[in-house]
Motif scaffolding. Structure first.
Motif, short mmCIF file in Angstrom:
data_model
loop_
_atom_site.label_atom_id
_atom_site.label_comp_id
_atom_site.label_asym_id
_atom_site.label_seq_id
_atom_site.Cartn_x
_atom_site.Cartn_y
_atom_site.Cartn_z
N TYR A 47 0.84 -1.21 0.00
CA TYR A 47 0.00 0.00 0.00
C TYR A 47 0.87 1.26 0.00
CZ TYR A 47 -2.81 3.87 1.60
OH TYR A 47 -3.38 5.11 1.70
N LEU A 48 1.85 1.32 0.91
CA LEU A 48 2.67 2.52 1.01
C LEU A 48 3.48 2.77 -0.25
CD1 LEU A 48 3.86 2.27 4.73
CD2 LEU A 48 2.12 3.81 3.79
N GLY A 50 2.50 1.80 -3.29
CA GLY A 50 1.61 1.94 -4.45
C GLY A 50 0.52 2.97 -4.24
N ASP A 51 -0.66 2.48 -3.93
CA ASP A 51 -1.83 3.36 -3.78
C ASP A 51 -1.61 4.45 -2.73
OD1 ASP A 51 -3.08 1.82 -5.68
OD2 ASP A 51 -4.31 0.68 -4.23
N GLY A 52 -0.91 4.13 -1.68
CA GLY A 52 -0.68 5.10 -0.62
C GLY A 52 0.11 6.30 -1.10
N ARG A 53 1.07 6.06 -1.96
CA ARG A 53 1.87 7.15 -2.51
C ARG A 53 0.99 8.09 -3.33
NH1 ARG A 53 7.74 6.71 -3.00
NH2 ARG A 53 7.62 4.55 -2.37
N ALA A 54 0.14 7.49 -4.15
CA ALA A 54 -0.76 8.30 -4.99
C ALA A 54 -1.77 9.06 -4.12
CB ALA A 54 -1.47 7.40 -5.99
N SER A 71 2.72 7.15 8.60
CA SER A 71 3.24 6.01 7.83
C SER A 71 4.59 5.56 8.39
CB SER A 71 3.32 6.34 6.34
OG SER A 71 4.26 7.36 6.10
N MET A 72 5.39 6.52 8.90
CA MET A 72 6.66 6.14 9.53
C MET A 72 6.40 5.39 10.83
SD MET A 72 9.21 9.33 8.59
CE MET A 72 9.33 9.78 10.27
#
Length: 176
Positions: A47-48, A50-54, A71-72
């Motif tokens: 997720y982080l 892929g989709d999370g970045r977007a 997220s960290m």
């Protein structure tokens, strides 16, 4: 062997109590916990990356900062859990000794955690990361609890408290 009043034979033996840690790390419950924990690590990483970045790119500056911070924390929390799970599995499979496991346990500091963001900032983040954070907090709390149980090193009496109580009850009803 002693004979009770009814004539049945009775043997009293001191039975060593089972170690929770030794039995738990070899149980199906631990295997399930391990699979679920490692799956959450993998799902979060995907997720982080892929989709999370977007999704984070579409957030306001304030929400993006909260997202980066959370997220960290999420990644750190899951790495601690994964380390703990891997040590316990290595111990169960005989790859490391209990002393090595204790040393590794001391290196990974598991402390109870809560979501530090105020509700309004947390709600601004994408639903997917909120779900992953909630799942990681539940998993982490479970691991902290298990770690406490495994690491307490509670000394147990030679005879279990139950057998001591049984002996007391028997003595109350015996006729001299």
């Amino acid at each position: 062997m002693e004979v009770d009043r009814i004539g049945r034979g009775r043997v009293e033996e001191a039975v060593a109590p089972l170690s929770f840690g030794a039995t738990f790390v070899k149980s199906e419950s631990f295997k399930t916990l391990f699979r679920d924990g490692m799956a959450l690590v993998e799902t979060t990483a995907c997720y982080l990356d892929g989709d999370g970045r977007a999704e984070s790119n579409r957030l306001s500056r304030k929400a993006a900062l909260a997202y980066a911070s959370e997220s960290m924390r999420l990644t750190t929390r899951l790495m601690q859990v994964a380390s703990w799970l891997l040590v316990q599995r290595a111990l169960a499979e005989g790859e490391i000794t209990p002393a090595q496991a204790r040393r590794e346990r001391d290196r990974v500091k598991l402390a109870p955690q809560e979501r530090p963001l105020p509700d309004d900032q947390f709600e601004e983040m994408p639903e997917a990361i909120r779900t992953l954070i909630a799942q990681s907090l539940r998993l982490h709390a479970r691991v902290v609890h298990l770690d406490r149980l495994l690491g307490e090193g509670i000394s147990t009496p030679a005879r279990s408290p139950v057998s001591q109580q049984q002996r007391l009850l028997r003595s109350m009803f015996e006729i001299e």
